[in-house]
Enzyme design. Structure first.
Site, PDB file in Angstrom:
ATOM      1  N   CYS A  90      31.968  24.195  50.744  1.00  0.00           N
ATOM      2  CA  CYS A  90      32.871  24.922  49.868  1.00  0.00           C
ATOM      3  C   CYS A  90      33.208  24.040  48.668  1.00  0.00           C
ATOM      4  O   CYS A  90      32.997  22.839  48.689  1.00  0.00           O
ATOM      5  CB  CYS A  90      34.155  25.275  50.591  1.00  0.00           C
ATOM      6  SG  CYS A  90      33.867  26.107  52.151  1.00  0.00           S
ATOM      7  N   ARG A 137      26.555  23.491  45.696  1.00  0.00           N
ATOM      8  CA  ARG A 137      26.908  23.230  47.084  1.00  0.00           C
ATOM      9  C   ARG A 137      26.599  24.434  47.978  1.00  0.00           C
ATOM     10  O   ARG A 137      26.552  24.299  49.190  1.00  0.00           O
ATOM     11  CB  ARG A 137      28.412  22.923  47.206  1.00  0.00           C
ATOM     12  CG  ARG A 137      28.895  21.811  46.324  1.00  0.00           C
ATOM     13  CD  ARG A 137      28.782  20.477  46.980  1.00  0.00           C
ATOM     14  NE  ARG A 137      29.561  20.379  48.186  1.00  0.00           N
ATOM     15  CZ  ARG A 137      29.205  19.684  49.252  1.00  0.00           C
ATOM     16  NH1 ARG A 137      28.062  19.057  49.267  1.00  0.00           N
ATOM     17  NH2 ARG A 137      29.980  19.608  50.302  1.00  0.00           N
ATOM     18  N   TRP A 172      31.996  28.806  51.740  1.00  0.00           N
ATOM     19  CA  TRP A 172      30.811  28.925  52.596  1.00  0.00           C
ATOM     20  C   TRP A 172      31.357  29.264  53.972  1.00  0.00           C
ATOM     21  O   TRP A 172      32.001  28.441  54.611  1.00  0.00           O
ATOM     22  CB  TRP A 172      30.066  27.588  52.627  1.00  0.00           C
ATOM     23  CG  TRP A 172      28.782  27.679  53.364  1.00  0.00           C
ATOM     24  CD1 TRP A 172      28.616  27.776  54.715  1.00  0.00           C
ATOM     25  CD2 TRP A 172      27.471  27.703  52.801  1.00  0.00           C
ATOM     26  NE1 TRP A 172      27.283  27.848  55.019  1.00  0.00           N
ATOM     27  CE2 TRP A 172      26.563  27.811  53.871  1.00  0.00           C
ATOM     28  CE3 TRP A 172      26.989  27.649  51.496  1.00  0.00           C
ATOM     29  CZ2 TRP A 172      25.194  27.845  53.674  1.00  0.00           C
ATOM     30  CZ3 TRP A 172      25.624  27.687  51.312  1.00  0.00           C
ATOM     31  CH2 TRP A 172      24.750  27.789  52.387  1.00  0.00           C
ATOM     32  N   ASN A 180      39.115  23.136  51.827  1.00  0.00           N
ATOM     33  CA  ASN A 180      37.770  22.784  52.311  1.00  0.00           C
ATOM     34  C   ASN A 180      37.932  22.044  53.620  1.00  0.00           C
ATOM     35  O   ASN A 180      38.886  21.284  53.781  1.00  0.00           O
ATOM     36  CB  ASN A 180      37.067  21.811  51.343  1.00  0.00           C
ATOM     37  CG  ASN A 180      36.492  22.525  50.153  1.00  0.00           C
ATOM     38  OD1 ASN A 180      36.593  23.740  50.046  1.00  0.00           O
ATOM     39  ND2 ASN A 180      35.903  21.761  49.258  1.00  0.00           N
ATOM     40  N   GLY A 181      36.959  22.192  54.506  1.00  0.00           N
ATOM     41  CA  GLY A 181      37.013  21.453  55.770  1.00  0.00           C
ATOM     42  C   GLY A 181      37.250  22.401  56.919  1.00  0.00           C
ATOM     43  O   GLY A 181      36.915  23.590  56.850  1.00  0.00           O
ATOM     44  N   GLU A 185       7.340  11.068  59.012  1.00  0.00           N
ATOM     45  CA  GLU A 185       8.223  11.320  57.877  1.00  0.00           C
ATOM     46  C   GLU A 185       8.431  10.035  57.059  1.00  0.00           C
ATOM     47  O   GLU A 185       8.431  10.076  55.824  1.00  0.00           O
ATOM     48  CB  GLU A 185       9.567  11.887  58.385  1.00  0.00           C
ATOM     49  CG  GLU A 185      10.632  12.133  57.343  1.00  0.00           C
ATOM     50  CD  GLU A 185      10.209  13.074  56.212  1.00  0.00           C
ATOM     51  OE1 GLU A 185       9.166  13.728  56.314  1.00  0.00           O
ATOM     52  OE2 GLU A 185      10.927  13.117  55.202  1.00  0.00           O
ATOM     53  N   LYS A 227       7.392   9.768  53.145  1.00  0.00           N
ATOM     54  CA  LYS A 227       8.342   9.331  52.101  1.00  0.00           C
ATOM     55  C   LYS A 227       7.736   8.222  51.277  1.00  0.00           C
ATOM     56  O   LYS A 227       7.757   8.229  50.059  1.00  0.00           O
ATOM     57  CB  LYS A 227       9.613   8.777  52.727  1.00  0.00           C
ATOM     58  CG  LYS A 227      10.841   9.529  53.013  1.00  0.00           C
ATOM     59  CD  LYS A 227      11.296  10.677  52.255  1.00  0.00           C
ATOM     60  CE  LYS A 227      10.346  11.772  51.967  1.00  0.00           C
ATOM     61  NZ  LYS A 227      10.470  13.014  52.576  1.00  0.00           N
ATOM     62  N   GLU A 270       4.765   9.296  49.045  1.00  0.00           N
ATOM     63  CA  GLU A 270       5.147  10.181  47.938  1.00  0.00           C
ATOM     64  C   GLU A 270       5.657   9.412  46.727  1.00  0.00           C
ATOM     65  O   GLU A 270       5.347   9.762  45.596  1.00  0.00           O
ATOM     66  CB  GLU A 270       6.282  11.125  48.380  1.00  0.00           C
ATOM     67  CG  GLU A 270       5.841  12.308  49.197  1.00  0.00           C
ATOM     68  CD  GLU A 270       6.990  13.275  49.442  1.00  0.00           C
ATOM     69  OE1 GLU A 270       7.946  12.885  50.133  1.00  0.00           O
ATOM     70  OE2 GLU A 270       6.935  14.402  48.932  1.00  0.00           O
ATOM     71  N   HIS A 298      -6.708   3.600  70.059  1.00  0.00           N
ATOM     72  CA  HIS A 298      -7.843   4.525  70.107  1.00  0.00           C
ATOM     73  C   HIS A 298      -8.572   4.600  68.765  1.00  0.00           C
ATOM     74  O   HIS A 298      -9.269   5.570  68.502  1.00  0.00           O
ATOM     75  CB  HIS A 298      -7.362   5.909  70.546  1.00  0.00           C
ATOM     76  CG  HIS A 298      -6.780   5.894  71.926  1.00  0.00           C
ATOM     77  ND1 HIS A 298      -7.556   5.740  73.049  1.00  0.00           N
ATOM     78  CD2 HIS A 298      -5.507   5.944  72.363  1.00  0.00           C
ATOM     79  CE1 HIS A 298      -6.774   5.723  74.127  1.00  0.00           C
ATOM     80  NE2 HIS A 298      -5.517   5.839  73.723  1.00  0.00           N
ATOM     81  N   LYS A 346       8.820  19.895  43.459  1.00  0.00           N
ATOM     82  CA  LYS A 346       9.862  20.025  44.474  1.00  0.00           C
ATOM     83  C   LYS A 346       9.595  21.224  45.376  1.00  0.00           C
ATOM     84  O   LYS A 346       9.821  21.174  46.567  1.00  0.00           O
ATOM     85  CB  LYS A 346      11.235  20.147  43.787  1.00  0.00           C
ATOM     86  CG  LYS A 346      12.415  20.233  44.750  1.00  0.00           C
ATOM     87  CD  LYS A 346      12.610  18.938  45.508  1.00  0.00           C
ATOM     88  CE  LYS A 346      13.641  19.047  46.603  1.00  0.00           C
ATOM     89  NZ  LYS A 346      13.465  18.005  47.630  1.00  0.00           N
TER      90      LYS A 346
HETATM   91  C1  AGP Z   1       8.990  16.197  51.126  1.00  0.00           C
HETATM   92  O1  AGP Z   1       9.462  14.993  50.673  1.00  0.00           O
HETATM   93  C2  AGP Z   1       8.182  16.988  50.248  1.00  0.00           C
HETATM   94  N1  AGP Z   1       8.273  16.802  48.917  1.00  0.00           N
HETATM   95  C3  AGP Z   1       7.364  18.118  50.805  1.00  0.00           C
HETATM   96  O2  AGP Z   1       6.582  17.632  51.845  1.00  0.00           O
HETATM   97  C4  AGP Z   1       8.158  19.346  51.294  1.00  0.00           C
HETATM   98  O3  AGP Z   1       8.845  19.009  52.459  1.00  0.00           O
HETATM   99  C5  AGP Z   1       7.197  20.521  51.542  1.00  0.00           C
HETATM  100  O4  AGP Z   1       6.585  20.862  50.338  1.00  0.00           O
HETATM  101  C6  AGP Z   1       7.898  21.710  52.139  1.00  0.00           C
HETATM  102  O5  AGP Z   1       8.889  22.197  51.298  1.00  0.00           O
HETATM  103  P1  AGP Z   1      10.005  23.175  51.815  1.00  0.00           P
HETATM  104  O6  AGP Z   1      10.799  22.451  52.848  1.00  0.00           O
HETATM  105  O7  AGP Z   1      10.814  23.492  50.599  1.00  0.00           O
HETATM  106  O8  AGP Z   1       9.325  24.363  52.390  1.00  0.00           O
END
Ligand code: AGP
Length: 604
Positions: free
Chosen positions: A2, A27, A75, A99-100, A480, A484, A487, A503, A599
């Site tokens: 919120c 938010r 929210w 909020n909260g 993950e 990161k 990327e 393996h 993004k």
């Molecule tokens: C993560 O750091 C990414 N840039 C990418 O892998 C992302 O998670 C993926 O494109 C999926 O996006 P979404 O969660 O918006 O569906």
């Protein structure tokens, strides 16, 4: 999730409030409202949906001269997103925004109802305004009444209250939810639950501490109390530049988002991890009836969070769970069973592959559930049910807080299913809830840790590649961590199950191979340890992340939260995020907008 704004001054109050709320839109919210107190009259407007609906409702209202107002974007946590439940909440002569979450609102509500108070909404917030008014009737002093009210509140809150019996002041209190108060050169006063709402308006601000409360008026300025004593005002200049202010003083959005995880995770669990059970108002009680298994489908980071949580679904909820990469799933002619719950995970809600996979499942008659950060996105609109992750806008292309909140939602979901299927005892559920509530603390970045990772990062800039290794839940976390790093550093990094190294991949081991070893205390510590020993014997350079000192590691990041595997998971997640960030910074890359990446991937 919120947002709160407040204003006392000579400007057009309605515009100042709506403007401030617009800055907090990121938010996420599902209703909004304002109340303006002018010439002893309170004018209040609320609307469900976006701010434009509120603007439409207020178009014929033009406030004039000096006055004050409070505003809110809500929210929904307690009660549906309706106008009645939207803030500000009205008593007989006062208005409140909050909020909260007021944890003892049921108890307070019962007390107030016994005194004859009638409630209009289903919210926890409404108790605040009634409690204040009852206290005022007894004490005949608004400040004392406000103090007595705040004393009774348990839980997290940022509160603004206006009352006709003291029409010059806005009363405020903060505990656990952020609140900022500031003033401009003319002495006009502004409130916001984030400084984004005050940028370009207030020139100096006070970031309130937990336990702070007080009042403001044009004549008296800001009066602040803590523990019953007046407190000195620690005013800070507010940066004028909107973009850097939006970064909140951090170098990059990604960095800010890593630091924000504590706060957003608290939002994610709010109203869901209750004392005795997990509650999702978004799901029907019979949601899982007839469901035989789960298929999770997603891309990138969202896939990794799904894979991590598949361990929880199987272990805790005892439900068979498979995890699919959406771009593969679409074209593999999958055999779909209508008794499968099809879960898609997406930060943006617009990822083309995930969306198409979702449509396939829907068309085959499967029940669909979206775990998503963006309300009203395509994925949310198409899914039968949605659990929003409440991470707020994520600007860094490299996802951080979205991952954290996805994992949190699915951890809660696994417990929700476990409750339904009775695969865990009440005691076990309670212990998990305790662990969940502890996570916002476990992900707090402390300066020492960040400094340590910053220093370490200079040793990991070259070499011929990285292996992130882990077992169980920590294998997807390794995936993950590697994602990161690649990327934003453009270095080659892979995530691997620790037991799989021998393996094949171990052939790459030499001193120029960097291994980031996730070595939690709670899951298969000894097994991971022997896998890391095998790598060390081949001279690989090892960075161990663990609560246990590992003598064969070249570098070591010590973690603290070893009481529960998920606490370790979240704490290690932060370390891998910081490592990727600092390596990228040293390499001079664009952290927030890495090359070749978008993004939101809305094309195939
Ligand atoms: C993560 O750091 C990414 N840039 C990418 O892998 C992302 O998670 C993926 O494109 C999926 O996006 P979404 O969660 O918006 O569906």
């Amino acid at each position: 999730m919120c947002g709160i704004v407040g204003y006392i001054g000579n400007e057009n109050i309605k515009e100042v409030l709506v403007d401030g709320l617009r800055e907090l839109e990121y938010r996420g919210y599902d209703s909004a409202g304002i109340a303006v107190l002018q010439d002893d009259e309170i004018h209040s407007y609320k609307a469900v949906g976006k701010l434009k609906n509120l603007e439409e409702k207020t178009k014929n209202f033009t406030p004039h001269t000096l006055g004050m107002g409070i505003g809110h974007t809500r929210w929904a946590t307690h009660g549906k997103p309706t106008e009645i439940n939207a803030h500000p909440h009205l008593g007989e002569f006062s208005y409140v925004v909050h909020n909260g979450i007021i944890e003892n609102y049921q108890e307070l509500k019962k007390e107030l109802q016994a005194q004859g108070v009638k409630f209009l909404s289903q919210t926890d917030t409404e108790v605040i305004v009634h409690l204040f008014e009852q206290n005022y009737k007894l004490l005949k002093d608004p400040m004392k009444a406000f103090e007595a009210t705040v004393e009774r509140l348990q839980g997290a809150y940022a509160v603004l209250l206006m009352t006709k019996v003291d029409a010059d002041r806005i009363y405020f209190a903060k505990n656990g939810s952020p609140m900022i108060v500031g003033n401009d050169q003319n002495g006009d006063i502004y409130f916001g639950s984030s400084d984004a709402a005050l940028i370009g308006k207030a020139s100096e601000v006070i970031y309130l501490d937990d336990g702070d409360y007080g009042y403001t008026s044009i004549k008296e300025g800001i009066t602040l109390f803590s523990d019953g004593k007046e407190k000195e005002l620690n005013k800070k200049a507010l940066v004028g530049d909107r973009v850097s202010a939006q970064k909140g003083g951090f170098r990059f959005f990604m960095e800010k988002e890593i630091y924000e995880q504590s706060e957003v995770l608290a939002d994610t669990v709010m109203g869901r991890a209750l004392d005795e059970k997990i509650a999702f108002e978004e799901l029907d009680p019979n949601f899982f009836d007839g469901i035989e298994d789960i298929t999770i489908c997603a891309c990138g980071t969202s896939y990794n969070s799904g894979l991590a949580c598949s361990y929880l679904f199987e272990r805790q909820a005892k439900i068979r769970t498979s995890v699919e990469i959406a771009s593969e799933f679409r074209y593999k002619d999958p055999l779909l069973n209508p008794k499968t719950l099809f879960v898609v995970i997406s930060q943006s809600g617009e990822t083309a592959d995930t969306l198409e996979a979702l449509k396939m499942a829907r068309d085959a008659g499967l029940k669909t559930l979206a775990i998503c950060n963006v309300d009203n996105s395509s994925i949310v609109r198409i899914s039968d049910y949605t659990l929003l992750t409440r991470a707020g806008i994520e600007k860094g292309v490299a996802s951080t807080k979205a991952f954290a909140t996805q994992v949190m939602v699915m951890w809660m979901l696994s417990l929700y299913i476990a409750q339904h299927k009775k695969t865990m005892t009440q005691e076990q559920i309670k212990a998990e809830i305790e662990a969940i509530r502890h996570i916002p603390q476990a992900v707090k970045v402390n300066d020492k840790l960040h400094e340590k990772v910053k220093r370490l990062s200079k040793r990991y800039l070259h070499g011929h590649g990285f292996f992130f290794i882990g077992r169980d839940l920590f294998y997807p976390l390794a995936l993950e961590g590697a994602l990161k790093l690649k990327e934003i550093s453009y270095l080659h990094a892979e995530g691997y199950p620790a037991g799989e190294m021998k393996h094949g991949p171990i052939a790459l081991a030499d001193s120029n191979l960097f291994t980031i070893a996730l070595m939690p205390k709670n899951i298969h510590y000894d097994k991971v340890k022997s896998n890391v020993e095998e790598l060390s014997a081949r001279d690989a350079t090892i960075l161990a992340i663990s609560p246990e000192r590992f003598e064969l590691a070249d570098d070591y990041v010590h973690t603290y939260y070893s009481d529960h595997a998920m606490s370790e998971f979240f704490e290690m997640m932060v370390v891998t995020q910081l490592l990727a960030l600092e390596i990228s910074v040293r390499l001079g890359n664009d952290v927030d907008m890495p090359r070749n990446l978008a993004k939101s991937v809305t094309v195939e």
